[in-house]
Design a protein around this motif. Structure first.
Motif, PDB file in Angstrom:
ATOM      1  N   VAL A  48       0.861  -1.183   0.000  1.00  0.00           N
ATOM      2  CA  VAL A  48       0.000   0.000   0.000  1.00  0.00           C
ATOM      3  C   VAL A  48       0.894   1.228   0.000  1.00  0.00           C
ATOM      4  O   VAL A  48       1.854   1.304   0.775  1.00  0.00           O
ATOM      5  CB  VAL A  48      -0.912   0.052   1.242  1.00  0.00           C
ATOM      6  N   ALA A  49       0.585   2.165  -0.866  1.00  0.00           N
ATOM      7  CA  ALA A  49       1.370   3.389  -0.928  1.00  0.00           C
ATOM      8  C   ALA A  49       0.461   4.597  -0.866  1.00  0.00           C
ATOM      9  O   ALA A  49      -0.697   4.546  -1.282  1.00  0.00           O
ATOM     10  CB  ALA A  49       2.187   3.409  -2.213  1.00  0.00           C
ATOM     11  N   ILE A  57       5.919   3.831  -5.362  1.00  0.00           N
ATOM     12  CA  ILE A  57       6.537   2.525  -5.156  1.00  0.00           C
ATOM     13  C   ILE A  57       5.653   1.368  -5.620  1.00  0.00           C
ATOM     14  O   ILE A  57       6.148   0.361  -6.127  1.00  0.00           O
ATOM     15  CB  ILE A  57       6.961   2.365  -3.674  1.00  0.00           C
ATOM     16  N   GLY A  58       4.332   1.543  -5.459  1.00  0.00           N
ATOM     17  CA  GLY A  58       3.431   0.468  -5.882  1.00  0.00           C
ATOM     18  C   GLY A  58       3.541   0.171  -7.363  1.00  0.00           C
ATOM     19  O   GLY A  58       3.313  -0.957  -7.811  1.00  0.00           O
ATOM     20  N   ARG A  72      -3.501   8.150   3.795  1.00  0.00           N
ATOM     21  CA  ARG A  72      -4.403   7.116   4.323  1.00  0.00           C
ATOM     22  C   ARG A  72      -3.902   5.703   4.053  1.00  0.00           C
ATOM     23  O   ARG A  72      -4.674   4.749   4.060  1.00  0.00           O
ATOM     24  CB  ARG A  72      -5.816   7.270   3.737  1.00  0.00           C
ATOM     25  N   ALA A  73      -2.619   5.566   3.797  1.00  0.00           N
ATOM     26  CA  ALA A  73      -2.105   4.246   3.446  1.00  0.00           C
ATOM     27  C   ALA A  73      -2.241   3.257   4.609  1.00  0.00           C
ATOM     28  O   ALA A  73      -2.558   2.084   4.398  1.00  0.00           O
ATOM     29  CB  ALA A  73      -0.646   4.351   3.007  1.00  0.00           C
ATOM     30  N   ALA A  92       4.021   1.697   2.477  1.00  0.00           N
ATOM     31  CA  ALA A  92       5.102   2.646   2.263  1.00  0.00           C
ATOM     32  C   ALA A  92       4.544   4.061   2.259  1.00  0.00           C
ATOM     33  O   ALA A  92       3.440   4.304   1.778  1.00  0.00           O
ATOM     34  CB  ALA A  92       5.785   2.357   0.925  1.00  0.00           C
ATOM     35  N   GLY A  93       5.304   4.970   2.809  1.00  0.00           N
ATOM     36  CA  GLY A  93       4.869   6.361   2.806  1.00  0.00           C
ATOM     37  C   GLY A  93       6.064   7.268   2.904  1.00  0.00           C
ATOM     38  O   GLY A  93       7.196   6.806   3.068  1.00  0.00           O
ATOM     39  N   GLY A  94       5.799   8.545   2.817  1.00  0.00           N
ATOM     40  CA  GLY A  94       6.866   9.506   3.003  1.00  0.00           C
ATOM     41  C   GLY A  94       6.629  10.275   4.287  1.00  0.00           C
ATOM     42  O   GLY A  94       5.661  10.019   5.010  1.00  0.00           O
ATOM     43  N   ASP A  95       7.516  11.217   4.573  1.00  0.00           N
ATOM     44  CA  ASP A  95       7.368  11.990   5.804  1.00  0.00           C
ATOM     45  C   ASP A  95       6.149  12.904   5.739  1.00  0.00           C
ATOM     46  O   ASP A  95       5.515  13.166   6.761  1.00  0.00           O
ATOM     47  CB  ASP A  95       8.646  12.780   6.129  1.00  0.00           C
TER      48      ASP A  95
END
Lengths: 287, 590
Positions: A48-49, A57-58, A72-73, A92-95
């Motif tokens: 999930v990204a 990334i997905g 909302r990942a 996966a996510g970012g800041d």
């Protein structure tokens, strides 16, 4: 699960559009290796990204995946994992995605201790929107939206996680491929919410938190006498943001994931046997 | 209506009004009588007037009327609040020993019945049973055996042990005996009982029960009045069917969790009310674009903003039809009765999976939180059919792979519906995204692919129009010049109003529409009528706008947005006035 899965099986045939040198390449490679080395394959993996550079990334990985809305990942990953506990779920996510718009979900996902892995590609900047301050940007950081330097101190994601009852809190550096892979792997293997914040430098918009900076500043906890099982020691390390630690800051070996506490262990993709007929007794409850 | 009794208990919020009312309603149901309940309540947990009203008859009851025959008034304000509905011969039961009730004056023509509720409750074992004493008194007034109350008391207090049940029975008998022996009240009413077995449930419960029957195994929600009952109903029950309820940290999380569960292959649902659908609307677009089957219950309350959280309204129709940026294919179903809440919920799950689309299932507050009796056969589980649409089993994967062996999760098929491979299916791993994507689910901005994907998503709606029966129901006189159209819970009141209008020599054809989108084409019906009146609980006439849009005709609007549902007699008067009225059709009234 096949034991002969190679990490390249997790690679899609889509070429990444990240800037050359972006930390996300290393972060993603480590995720793919960790998945392969823990015996997973693309058919039983769900990625999930969110939104941002990390969100791509997905597309670059090959697995079941959803690239969702901004921030909302983690709820999506929570739903996937609870509905089918057989799936390996990696979020996966970012800041920006995880610590700004999605910070509420971060705290609650940690608190629930869902058995998923959360990898945050932390570059301390908004890259996709071309260089605005992020929640992890240093105070005083000059950007297009903070020309005189940001006035807010950065959030401390590990401190948030610890306060929320986190059971696996780690940090890695995308360019230290072996160590990064190892930490993500440990997060995958952790029974509960495996959280890895990854220093994933943005070579285009962040000239402060660079590869050189991290190489100089990083202290690997493995080279210290840090005991991840020692809560007080973990707290002291986490509350010292002046040091850029990598390694497992804290791990609770007694972690019990949400699904175990709730007794959720079936794949909900199947309609329960005879559901409608069995529901007949629900009608009788209304007498 | 024959043998029709209107009963209410009112007091302060926190007085146990709701649970007491429910005991009385259930007792009547157990006595083989039909029941239709309604509530007046404030959203504060304690403080503020609240009342639970029961209309009962041996015939089916589908609405409330402006009349009260028996009122249990725990506060003086209760009498004031109901002055309009009380009439000559109405009985008001109150505890004159209470200092706050000492000055109560029951209006001329009504029967005031002072019953020492507190003292009798203490005699039975505790003041907490005051309301049950009142129920005993009310059963005597209504002329219906106190024994039926016993069954309802067991249902309510059985878990607390036999002693508690016995005390409550005693309390009810003390109330009855007081009226019988210590007052000069003589039989005003005599309620017939029958051997019929009825079940008593509200719309939220019907939705929850139907979700389980339909195989829903995952529900995520955030507490919000008046949708919380769905979540509370499912909790503790869905687990027995291998499912789970998650109380999310907010509505954003709730819909995203449900989306995740649906992507994993579960029949999934979330439920909320107006403020929640606003928060969910960004993800709603993602659900549609990623072609994920999802049921979203929206139990409507008064808006906008926080509005009147415990009051009736049908104000979210436009938000459900048009909410979210961009163009989002969707279905909107709006059951019109508590029984139909069951049918449309089952259908919502099938439609969601057959067309891989988000489905709004909307009940208005009046449907959701009020109870009604039904024959248990109304909820026929044998008739529940489950259609999961184009789920691909492992053998079917190959047919949907492209030349490079990649699964075409958004293949632009003739009917618009793509194959669906659930995670875990070998060789079908694929992604999807809220970005515009190609048939592999990967981002694209190529013009022809964009057009193809937009068209295939819209084509699903057209396919559904062809294959499904999105029809209306018809009542009244099919040849009448006056056509009334409504949606949602107004059906019950309108059906009763038809009889009242007929008595006044006014013939009406009435169409009740449970499908908002896609919806039936009513052009012929509208064109063949002289007066067309659309009835709904909002200020602007949102459904009337749709009818005008569909039929290119002007209609009259009977709207109500006071926060209270239409009553049958009130509606009859409004319809009569609308027919006689020369006012411009567009004018919004009241």
């Amino acid at each position: 699960m096949s034991s002969d899965t190679h990490f390249t099986d997790f690679k899609s045939d889509k070429q990444p559009t990240w800037c050359p040198g972006c930390g996300d390449f290393g972060t993603m490679n480590g995720m793919m290796k960790a998945l392969a080395e823990t015996g997973n394959d693309p058919d039983n993996t769900f990625v999930v990204a969110g939104i941002g550079c990390s969100g791509k990334i997905g597309t670059y990985m090959h697995s079941y995946a959803l690239h969702g809305v901004h921030g909302r990942a983690l709820p999506v990953g929570t739903g996937v994992k609870l509905a089918n506990p057989n799936l390996e779920v990696m979020v996966a996510g970012g800041d920006g995605d995880g610590y700004s718009i999605g910070v509420g979900h971060f705290i609650h996902a940690v608190r629930r201790n869902i058995d998923i892995t959360y990898v945050v590609m932390d570059n301390r900047i908004y890259g996709l929107t071309k260089g605005q301050a992020s929640p992890t940007s240093r105070q005083g950081f000059e950007t297009a939206t903070s020309p005189d330097g940001t006035v807010e101190p950065p959030v401390n994601p590990q401190a948030l996680a610890l306060a929320a009852g986190g059971t696996f809190i780690a940090q890695s550096f995308s360019s230290d491929s072996q160590r990064h892979t190892e930490l993500v792997k440990q997060a995958v293997e952790h029974d509960g919410f495996g959280f890895v914040n990854v220093f994933s430098p943005c070579v285009t918009f962040n000239d402060v938190d660079t590869y050189d900076y991290f190489r100089d500043a990083i202290v690997d906890l493995d080279e210290t006498d840090h005991d991840p099982g020692n809560y007080q020691a973990a707290r002291d390390k986490i509350m010292d943001p002046s040091t850029e630690h990598i390694g497992i800051l804290y791990q609770n070996e007694d972690s019990v994931p949400y699904s175990d506490r709730e007794g959720i262990d079936e794949n909900m993709a199947d309609i329960p046997e005879g559901a409608p007929e069995r529901a007949d007794r629900l009608v009788r409850e209304f007498y | 209506m024959e043998d029709d009794l209107n009963w209410a208990i009112g007091g302060e919020a926190g007085d146990g009004i709701d649970s007491t009312g429910k005991i009385f309603a259930r007792a009547l149901s157990r006595a083989g009588r039909h029941v239709f309940t309604s509530k007046d309540f404030a959203s504060r947990i304690r403080g503020g007037y609240t009342a639970y009203k029961v209309r009962t008859s041996v015939d089916r009851v589908e609405s409330v009327v402006d009349r009260l025959d028996v009122l249990i008034a725990l506060t003086e304000r209760t009498i004031d609040e109901n002055l309009d509905e009380l009439q000559e011969g109405s009985v008001v039961i109150y505890d004159g020993e209470q200092t706050t009730m000492a000055d109560v004056e029951v209006p001329e023509g009504m029967i005031g019945l002072e019953v020492p509720l507190n003292s009798l409750a203490e005699e039975a074992g505790g003041a907490i049973m005051r309301n049950v004493v009142a129920l005993g008194a009310a059963s005597e007034v209504a002329g219906f055996p106190v024994e039926y109350l016993d069954e309802a008391l067991v249902k309510r207090f059985g878990e607390k042990g036999e002693a508690i049940v016995a005390n409550n029975r005693e309390a009810a008998r003390l109330g009855r005996d007081f009226v019988r022996k210590e007052t000069d009240y003589s039989d005003e009413f005599s309620l017939e009982t029958t051997d019929e077995d009825y079940v008593l449930l509200n719309g939220d419960e019907a939705i929850g029960m139907a979700a389980i029957a339909a195989g829903c195994r995952f529900y995520a929600g955030y507490p919000i009045t008046p949708a919380t009952d769905i979540m509370e109903y499912l909790t503790g029950r869905i687990e027995e069917f291998g499912g789970a309820v998650v109380q999310a940290e907010d509505e954003l999380s709730a819909i995203n969790m449900a989306l995740g569960a649906a992507r994993a292959g579960a029949r999934a649902m979330t439920g909320t009310s107006g403020p929640g659908i606003d928060l969910m609307s960004e993800t709603f677009g993602l659900v549609a674009t990623s072609e994920t089957p999802l049921v979203i219950a929206n139990v409507m309350r008064s808006g906008p903003s926080t509005g009147m959280p415990t009051k009736q309204e049908q104000g979210d129709l436009n938000a459900m039809l048009y909410g979210g940026h961009g163009e989002i294919p969707r279905f909107v179903l709006a059951p019109t009765t508590i029984g139909e809440c069951f049918d449309r919920t089952v259908e919502a799950f099938n439609l969601a999976e057959k067309y891989q689309i988000p489905v709004y299932l909307t009940a208005d507050l009046a449907l959701a939180v009020t109870e009604q009796t039904y024959s248990p056969e109304r909820f026929d589980m044998e008739s529940v059919e489950i259609d999961r649409g184009k789920v691909v089993d492992p053998d079917g994967v190959e047919e949907w792979l492209d030349e490079k062996g990649r699964f075409r999760a958004h293949a632009a098929t003739e009917d618009g519906v793509s194959p669906r491979a659930l995670p875990g299916t070998p060789d079908a791993a694929h992604m999807t995204t809220g970005l515009e994507h190609d048939e592999l689910g990967r981002r694209t901005e190529e013009e022809d692919v964009r057009v193809e994907q937009v068209q295939k998503r819209q084509r699903k709606v057209e396919t559904a129009r062809e294959r499904e029966d999105f029809d209306h129901r018809e009542f009244g006189d099919p040849d009448a010049d006056t056509l009334v159209i409504s949606w949602g819970s107004n059906e019950g009141a309108m059906r009763e109003a038809l009889g009242m209008l007929e008595d006044r020599g006014i013939d009406v054809r009435f169409l009740s529409v449970p499908y908002i989108y896609p919806r039936p084409d009513l052009t012929d019906e509208v064109e063949s009528a002289e007066d067309v009146i659309v009835v709904e609980c909002n200020a602007t006439g949102q459904f009337a706008d749709l009818i005008e849009h569909d039929t290119l005709s002007r209609v009259q609007r009977v709207t109500k947005y006071t926060g209270v549902r239409f009553k049958a007699d009130e509606l009859a008067n409004e319809i009569e006035a609308a027919i006689a009225d020369e006012r411009a059709p567009q004018e919004v009234k009241r």
